[in-house]
Design an enzyme around this catalytic site. Structure first.
Site, PDB file in Angstrom:
ATOM      1  N   PRO A  31     -32.998 -18.357 -18.883  1.00  0.00           N
ATOM      2  CA  PRO A  31     -33.714 -19.639 -18.849  1.00  0.00           C
ATOM      3  C   PRO A  31     -34.204 -20.119 -20.216  1.00  0.00           C
ATOM      4  CG  PRO A  31     -35.137 -17.895 -18.051  1.00  0.00           C
ATOM      5  CD  PRO A  31     -33.808 -17.252 -18.357  1.00  0.00           C
ATOM      6  N   CYS A  32     -33.272 -20.505 -21.056  1.00  0.00           N
ATOM      7  CA  CYS A  32     -33.673 -20.975 -22.379  1.00  0.00           C
ATOM      8  C   CYS A  32     -34.396 -22.318 -22.272  1.00  0.00           C
ATOM      9  CB  CYS A  32     -32.474 -21.067 -23.307  1.00  0.00           C
ATOM     10  SG  CYS A  32     -31.166 -22.125 -22.725  1.00  0.00           S
TER      11      CYS A  32
END
Length: 298
Positions: free
Chosen positions: A263-264
């Site tokens: 989950p950048c």
DNA sequence: TCGCGCAAAGCAC
DNA sequence: GTGCTTTGCGCGA
């Protein structure tokens, strides 16, 4: 806060959210980003995106499970700031010792393995990849996988070179790998990743992180940021033992091959500014808004 | 060299 | 005081 409680899927989320709604969602976020200073009403937003008010409302409910008002809040600039102010939930002991298991804080229940530095240096030589395109809730989606698990997830946008660009950007990371197209397989992967009803601890999603040692450490740290939360580049840098390296962390976050799964989009600047996103800031907002809807069904 | 950063310093309301 | 831009520093690839 009930961050660790299983998220009860809303009926609309039993399967993948309707891909057809993303185009309208995207225009809505773009309009709001432009006009947020004037606090546009639903009526003005509807006019701005060229859709009837009722249709816009229905689309937002289908796609994000949110009322227009809640959706507008979830994609405004202040949203990330609020997420940071909330802070991350503390790790509980059971999770800290269970490092070998699926990453339980991440609601996708990801089980990751890293590719050895040697294999990475070989630029994917001998690596057998499969890839394909499928429609997903954030637009046309490219999936790349090996027999060990999902290795890449990216998005194809017409205005940024479409499929050809997305594919070159992804496969260019492993130029010596063999790659075979399989759109049906890609559709399976995309459906699996974006269906919250299928995020289950007993069936973790297998992923392969292919990168340098530093990059893999950053990506693994991102997996600990829970759904709908946000953390900063500097705090990630501190947590991986390189407190001065926040900028290097930013670069590594930007090289994340597994959009959404790693989950950048949950990493923002210390001020709450979203700073940047490889696949466009609009999409980063959309992901944060979508996740907000999962955590706060209304 | 570059990049999805940070913090301090400077400036304009 | 707040909010925005600029500057210098910092890092790994």
């Amino acid at each position: 806060m009930t961050l660790h409680a299983p998220i009860a899927p809303r009926p609309a989320f039993e399967e993948v959210p309707p891909p057809g709604d993303y185009a309208l969602v995207r225009r809505t976020i773009e309009f709001i980003s432009r006009e947020y200073r004037s606090q546009p009403s639903l009526c003005e937003v509807a006019e701005g995106v060229g859709a009837p008010e009722a249709e816009l409302e229905a689309a937002l409910r289908r796609w994000a499970g949110l009322s227009p008002k809640a959706f507008l809040q979830a994609v405004t600039l202040d949203h990330a700031r609020r997420l940071l102010a909330e802070g991350l939930p503390l790790l509980d002991a059971a999770i800290e010792v269970g490092l070998s298991g699926p990453s339980r804080l991440h609601d996708l229940f990801v089980k990751h393995e890293a590719m050895s530095p040697g294999a990475h240096k070989a630029k994917g030589e001998g690596l057998a990849l499969r890839y394909g395109f499928a429609d997903g809730p954030f637009g046309r989606t490219l999936a790349v996988w090996t027999e060990r698990g999902l290795a890449g997830l990216a998005f194809s946008d017409e205005e940024r070179g479409g499929d050809a660009h997305a594919l070159a950007d992804m496969l260019g990371r492993w130029p010596k790998a063999q790659a075979e197209r399989d759109d049906a397989g890609a559709a399976d992967h995309v459906a699996r990743v974006f269906s919250p009803a299928r995020w289950r601890g007993d069936q973790p999603l297998r992923i392969v992180l292919i990168g340098t040692d530093f990059e893999v450490r950053v990506w693994q740290r991102l997996l600990d940021i829970p759904l709908g939360c946000a953390d900063t580049y500097s705090s990630v840098a501190r947590d991986i033992g390189a407190p001065q390296a926040s900028r290097a962390v930013g670069a590594a976050v930007g090289r994340n091959p597994l959009s959404f799964v790693v989950p950048c989009h949950r990493v923002v600047g210390k001020s709450g500014a979203l700073t940047g996103y490889h696949w466009g800031l609009t999409r980063k907002r959309a992901m944060l808004g979508w996740e907000f809807g999962l955590r706060h069904p209304d």
